[in-house]
Design a protein around this motif. Sequence first.
Motif, short mmCIF file in Angstrom:
data_model
loop_
_atom_site.label_atom_id
_atom_site.label_comp_id
_atom_site.label_asym_id
_atom_site.label_seq_id
_atom_site.Cartn_x
_atom_site.Cartn_y
_atom_site.Cartn_z
N ASP A 21 -23.90 -56.96 1.30
CA ASP A 21 -24.52 -55.65 1.43
C ASP A 21 -24.57 -55.02 0.04
O ASP A 21 -23.59 -55.07 -0.71
N SER A 22 -25.67 -54.40 -0.29
CA SER A 22 -25.84 -53.84 -1.64
C SER A 22 -24.92 -52.67 -1.91
O SER A 22 -24.71 -52.31 -3.07
N HIS A 23 -24.34 -52.07 -0.88
CA HIS A 23 -23.46 -50.92 -1.07
C HIS A 23 -22.04 -51.32 -1.44
O HIS A 23 -21.26 -50.47 -1.88
N TYR A 24 -21.68 -52.59 -1.28
CA TYR A 24 -20.33 -53.03 -1.60
C TYR A 24 -20.23 -53.42 -3.07
O TYR A 24 -21.21 -53.76 -3.72
N ALA A 25 -19.00 -53.42 -3.58
CA ALA A 25 -18.74 -53.75 -4.97
C ALA A 25 -19.12 -55.20 -5.27
O ALA A 25 -19.21 -56.03 -4.36
N ARG A 26 -19.30 -55.50 -6.54
CA ARG A 26 -19.71 -56.85 -6.96
C ARG A 26 -18.78 -57.92 -6.40
O ARG A 26 -19.23 -58.96 -5.93
N ASP A 27 -17.48 -57.68 -6.49
CA ASP A 27 -16.51 -58.65 -6.01
C ASP A 27 -15.92 -58.26 -4.67
O ASP A 27 -14.88 -58.74 -4.28
N GLY A 28 -16.62 -57.38 -3.96
CA GLY A 28 -16.12 -56.88 -2.69
C GLY A 28 -16.49 -57.77 -1.52
O GLY A 28 -16.68 -58.98 -1.66
N ARG A 29 -16.61 -57.14 -0.38
CA ARG A 29 -16.86 -57.85 0.87
C ARG A 29 -18.22 -58.55 0.84
O ARG A 29 -19.20 -58.01 0.35
N ILE A 30 -18.25 -59.76 1.36
CA ILE A 30 -19.49 -60.53 1.41
C ILE A 30 -19.82 -60.87 2.86
O ILE A 30 -18.96 -60.79 3.73
N ILE A 31 -21.06 -61.24 3.10
CA ILE A 31 -21.48 -61.65 4.42
C ILE A 31 -21.35 -63.17 4.55
O ILE A 31 -20.80 -63.69 5.51
N GLU A 32 -21.89 -63.89 3.54
CA GLU A 32 -21.85 -65.35 3.59
C GLU A 32 -21.98 -65.93 2.19
O GLU A 32 -22.73 -65.41 1.36
N GLN A 33 -21.26 -67.01 1.93
CA GLN A 33 -21.36 -67.70 0.65
C GLN A 33 -22.47 -68.74 0.73
O GLN A 33 -22.52 -69.54 1.66
N ILE A 34 -23.36 -68.73 -0.27
CA ILE A 34 -24.51 -69.63 -0.28
C ILE A 34 -24.27 -70.80 -1.24
O ILE A 34 -24.80 -71.88 -1.04
N GLY A 35 -23.50 -70.59 -2.28
CA GLY A 35 -23.25 -71.64 -3.25
C GLY A 35 -22.31 -71.17 -4.34
O GLY A 35 -21.67 -70.13 -4.22
N TYR A 36 -22.26 -71.93 -5.44
CA TYR A 36 -21.44 -71.54 -6.57
C TYR A 36 -22.09 -72.02 -7.86
O TYR A 36 -22.94 -72.90 -7.87
N PHE A 37 -21.64 -71.42 -8.98
CA PHE A 37 -22.26 -71.66 -10.28
C PHE A 37 -21.19 -71.56 -11.36
O PHE A 37 -20.45 -70.59 -11.43
#
Length: 90
Positions: free
Chosen positions: A23-39
């Motif tokens: 969600d765009s309202h959460y902090a950069r390292d905050g709550r996420i909905i789903e992980q898509i990948g890594y880099f």
Amino acid sequence: MVKIRLTRIGRHKDPFFRIVAADSHYARDGRIIEQIGYFDPAQGVENAVINEELAIKWLNAGAVPSDTVKAMFARKGINAKYAESKKAAK
């Protein structure tokens, strides 16, 4: 509004990023909905691991990728696959 963006993990001066739908309202390292990948920036964009099915699912759901993630998707060919899936849906 859901955004596909990078969230930073890793140690000081040794960055590592997860590509997530959040969600765009959460902090950069905050709550996420789903992980898509890594880099890992030390290995370059070519070695980024992205689940294409999840990425296209979120793009179809209206998620907006950040500029960095949009560039990564373009280099990985995900933008082209998303455009084809939109054409096929019509």
